[in-house]
Design a protein around this motif. Structure first.
Motif, PDB file in Angstrom:
ATOM      1  N   GLY A  87      23.945  64.565   3.465  1.00 36.24           N
ATOM      2  CA  GLY A  87      22.782  64.288   4.297  1.00 36.24           C
ATOM      3  C   GLY A  87      22.961  64.545   5.772  1.00 36.24           C
ATOM      4  N   TYR A  88      23.941  65.366   6.137  1.00 35.51           N
ATOM      5  CA  TYR A  88      24.199  65.670   7.549  1.00 35.51           C
ATOM      6  C   TYR A  88      23.804  67.114   7.852  1.00 35.51           C
ATOM      7  N   PRO A  89      22.609  67.377   8.391  1.00 36.43           N
ATOM      8  CA  PRO A  89      22.255  68.752   8.756  1.00 36.43           C
ATOM      9  C   PRO A  89      22.913  69.198  10.051  1.00 36.43           C
ATOM     10  N   SER A  90      23.172  68.252  10.954  1.00 33.99           N
ATOM     11  CA  SER A  90      23.784  68.532  12.254  1.00 33.99           C
ATOM     12  C   SER A  90      24.966  67.590  12.420  1.00 33.99           C
ATOM     13  N   ILE A  91      26.110  68.126  12.855  1.00 35.85           N
ATOM     14  CA  ILE A  91      27.341  67.328  12.843  1.00 35.85           C
ATOM     15  C   ILE A  91      28.067  67.432  14.169  1.00 35.85           C
ATOM     16  N   GLY A  92      28.368  66.265  14.753  1.00 35.95           N
ATOM     17  CA  GLY A  92      29.146  66.216  15.975  1.00 35.95           C
ATOM     18  C   GLY A  92      30.330  65.296  15.782  1.00 35.95           C
ATOM     19  N   CYS A  93      30.643  64.485  16.784  1.00 33.46           N
ATOM     20  CA  CYS A  93      31.735  63.528  16.652  1.00 33.46           C
ATOM     21  C   CYS A  93      31.353  62.440  15.644  1.00 33.46           C
ATOM     22  N   GLU A  94      32.351  61.894  14.973  1.00 35.36           N
ATOM     23  CA  GLU A  94      32.094  60.926  13.903  1.00 35.36           C
ATOM     24  C   GLU A  94      31.301  59.701  14.362  1.00 35.36           C
ATOM     25  N   PRO A  95      31.669  59.023  15.465  1.00 38.83           N
ATOM     26  CA  PRO A  95      30.917  57.826  15.841  1.00 38.83           C
ATOM     27  C   PRO A  95      29.531  58.121  16.404  1.00 38.83           C
ATOM     28  N   CYS A  96      29.245  59.370  16.676  1.00 32.79           N
ATOM     29  CA  CYS A  96      27.960  59.734  17.281  1.00 32.79           C
ATOM     30  C   CYS A  96      27.049  60.498  16.327  1.00 32.79           C
ATOM     31  N   THR A  97      27.402  60.543  15.050  1.00 31.85           N
ATOM     32  CA  THR A  97      26.625  61.284  14.065  1.00 31.85           C
ATOM     33  C   THR A  97      26.425  60.434  12.815  1.00 31.85           C
ATOM     34  N   ARG A  98      25.210  60.399  12.324  1.00 36.25           N
ATOM     35  CA  ARG A  98      24.924  59.712  11.065  1.00 36.25           C
ATOM     36  C   ARG A  98      24.139  60.661  10.170  1.00 36.25           C
ATOM     37  N   ALA A  99      24.024  60.283   8.900  1.00 30.71           N
ATOM     38  CA  ALA A  99      23.201  61.065   7.981  1.00 30.71           C
ATOM     39  C   ALA A  99      21.744  60.985   8.432  1.00 30.71           C
ATOM     40  N   THR A 100      20.974  61.989   8.070  1.00 35.38           N
ATOM     41  CA  THR A 100      19.579  62.089   8.484  1.00 35.38           C
ATOM     42  C   THR A 100      18.664  61.871   7.289  1.00 35.38           C
TER      43      THR A 100
END
Length: 268
Positions: free
Chosen positions: A225-238
């Motif tokens: 569920g991750y279309p866009s991915i950055g750093c782990e603590p700043c990215t969640r599933a969409t």
């Protein structure tokens, strides 16, 4: 005392179960165009990359190792010798990336025989930031978040581009309100070199059709569920139906969601 059946409250079990069910997450979009249209888009991309490589001797491509950037990585590394030799691929290893993201580096090496160069942040700058503000201070304010991005992304990017005469990104106009007017070529005023966005006019469905068609290695987080991915603590599933970058810095306003790498996207 007799009980009247109509007096007994009826519980809608299906509604209760539905309320407990987690929301549907983003999934890979379905491409509904023709194969001829996709091939034309791929040919135009190849011509764009050939043009960049022929105009500049030290062009660089900054990959996030996510979907769009894997399209460009594949197009560069499977392209003609001039493109592969003329456009060097690098990534910014911020120190807070998902394990799945780092695993893409090995996938690229195995698939293409190419080692993506990694640029990392200054350890002392990170130590000072954490000591003064806390490890996860980026949640506290936009300024602290941008300071963290500045240390972990912008400064390493500046080093990576210090000898470049042009650079490329995987940005698309569809991705965010801050990118709706994104051109194919622009001037990076902060670094004094041209900046190219070869996928500016690509749709999300075209990106995924390309990745599937060419069996390109991708980040395993996309399947979660991750279309866009950055750093782990700043990215969640969409969630399904959300903006593709809704999972990036989700606690902030959508019109400020840039890390500083593309600060000129934000209209002041």
């Amino acid at each position: 005392m007799s009980v009247v059946l109509s007096d007994i409250p009826v519980v809608d079990a299906s509604a209760e179960v539905s309320s407990l069910r987690p929301p549907a997450l983003w999934t890979m979009p379905l491409y509904t165009g023709s194969i001829e249209a996709l091939e034309a888009k791929e040919q135009a991309l190849a011509e764009r990359l050939t043009g960049i490589a022929s105009r500049f001797f030290r062009a660089r491509f900054a990959t996030s190792l996510a979907a769009e950037d894997m399209v460009l990585t594949d197009a560069i590394l499977r392209g003609n010798e001039g493109v592969r030799a003329g456009i060097r691929v690098f990534t910014l290893n911020t120190g807070r990336l998902h394990a799945e993201t780092l695993a893409v580096l090995d996938k690229v090496h195995a698939h293409y025989g190419y080692v993506i160069e990694q640029f990392t942040p200054d350890a002392e700058a990170i130590e000072n930031y954490v000591r003064r503000n806390g490890e996860n201070a980026f949640y506290d304010s936009v300024d602290l978040r941008k300071t963290c991005c500045g240390i972990r992304k912008v400064e390493p990017l500046n080093r990576a581009l210090s000898h470049a005469d042009a650079w490329m990104t995987g940005q698309r106009r569809e991705q965010a309100v801050t990118r709706s007017e994104l051109p194919f070529e622009e001037m990076d005023d902060a670094r004094g070199i041209p900046k190219f966005n070869p996928l500016a006019d690509w749709t999300e469905a075209e990106v995924w059709a390309y990745l599937t068609r060419h069996n390109v290695p991708i980040n395993a987080l996309h399947a979660k569920g991750y279309p866009s991915i950055g750093c782990e603590p700043c990215t969640r599933a969409t969630k399904a139906g959300e903006d593709v970058r809704a999972g990036r810095w989700w606690w902030e306003s959508k019109d400020s969601k840039e890390c500083g790498l593309h600060e000129q996207n934000i209209k002041h």
